[in-house]
Enzyme design. Structure first.
Site, PDB file in Angstrom:
ATOM      1  N   ASP A 269       0.884  -1.122   0.105  1.00  0.00           N
ATOM      2  CA  ASP A 269       0.107   0.069   0.193  1.00  0.00           C
ATOM      3  C   ASP A 269       0.935   1.357  -0.086  1.00  0.00           C
ATOM      4  O   ASP A 269       1.688   1.519   0.676  1.00  0.00           O
ATOM      5  CB  ASP A 269      -0.877   0.080   1.172  1.00  0.00           C
ATOM      6  CG  ASP A 269      -1.998  -0.862   1.196  1.00  0.00           C
ATOM      7  OD1 ASP A 269      -2.220  -1.727   0.173  1.00  0.00           O
ATOM      8  OD2 ASP A 269      -2.889  -0.889   2.245  1.00  0.00           O
TER       9      ASP A 269
ATOM     10  N   ASP B 150     -13.493  -6.231  -3.965  1.00  0.00           N
ATOM     11  CA  ASP B 150     -13.483  -6.382  -2.623  1.00  0.00           C
ATOM     12  C   ASP B 150     -14.785  -6.932  -2.110  1.00  0.00           C
ATOM     13  O   ASP B 150     -16.020  -6.398  -2.131  1.00  0.00           O
ATOM     14  CB  ASP B 150     -13.228  -4.876  -2.012  1.00  0.00           C
ATOM     15  CG  ASP B 150     -11.811  -4.201  -2.269  1.00  0.00           C
ATOM     16  OD1 ASP B 150     -11.082  -5.151  -2.630  1.00  0.00           O
ATOM     17  OD2 ASP B 150     -11.764  -3.110  -2.073  1.00  0.00           O
TER      18      ASP B 150
END
EC number: 4.3.2.10
Length: 267
Positions: A22, A141
């Site tokens: 990330d 997701d």
């Protein structure tokens, strides 16, 4: 144990092991616990370490909100592509065909699209047509539909905002639609399993595997070396993890050895 099944890694294509970073404004967000790094927050240096350790691919997830951060991310991709020669997928904030073009020109091999495609599914077809299916990844997701919410046919729904906001869209149907629209791969992240370190969501993987013919990357839940082979048995063509690698709880080599011990082909 798994080699006699019709699996991605059973004597066929090698299963890929993919660390995910990330990145926020050019810096790695989740703490990283490597020794001997000059700068643990530099995604390029980390990418080089993972490359040397035998990672098959890398994924950068840009969690920056600002436009200045987007420019920084392009520079990170450029620097990474100069030093690392395994495939690089970049996702996060990809909204337009022009965004994909910029990332590919900077050196990304694949671009993952998430929220923008939910709002405009035809965007996936446009991207696949312009750049080729092999460059476009649909990031899904998925979570179990919460009690009290309208059910979906599969029991899973697509979420946005890091899993906090449900869309009411069936996650398995959405993955199948993405494949129909031309994406080359599904990055399937279980928001239920994410961060639990209790293992991948095998039921979700099986459901999506049955619905699509394109490769599926399993994400969310990796916590132990024993978790990876069952994900492949459930249909994953690749396994992705973040914190277990960053904090040195597991190495790429340990994961590959565990897969190979189950008769699964690795590079």
């Amino acid at each position: 144990m798994y080699a006699d099944r019709d699996l991605p890694g059973a004597g066929g294509l090698a299963v890929r092991v993919i660390p995910c970073l990330d990145v926020d404004d050019g810096r790695v967000v989740k703490g990283v616990n490597f020794e001997n790094l000059r700068d643990a927050g530099d995604p390029v240096e980390l990418a080089a370490v993972y490359d040397a350790e035998g990672a098959d691919e890398l994924t950068f997830l840009d969690v920056t909100a600002s436009s200045s951060g987007r420019a920084t991310m392009l520079e990170v991709v450029r620097r990474t592509a100069e030093q690392v020669f395994i495939p690089l997928t970049v996702g996060g904030g990809v909204r337009t065909v022009a965004d994909v073009d910029s990332l590919l020109r900077a050196g990304a091999d694949k671009v993952a699209v998430n929220t923008a495609a939910i709002a405009c599914p035809d965007l996936l077809a446009d991207m696949a047509r312009q750049f080729g299916s092999q460059c476009i990844v649909l990031s899904v997701d998925a979570r179990t539909v919460p009690v009290g919410s309208a059910p979906t046919p599969s029991g899973w729904e697509v979420t946005t905002h890091g899993g906090r906001r449900g869309t009411g869209m069936d996650a398995v149907q959405w993955a199948a639609r993405g494949a129909d629209l031309g994406v080359g791969e599904i990055l399937l992240n279980s928001m239920d399993a994410d961060g639990t370190k209790a293992g991948f969501d095998l039921a979700l993987l099986r459901a999506v595997r049955a619905a699509v013919t394109v490769p599926v990357i399993a994400s969310g839940g990796a916590g132990a070396v024993e978790h990876f082979a069952p994900a492949v048995a459930a249909g994953a063509d690749a396994v992705l993890a973040a914190s277990v690698f960053h904090f040195r709880e597991l190495t790429i080599g340990q994961v590959k050895a565990a897969l190979a011990a189950e008769g699964i082909t690795v590079r």
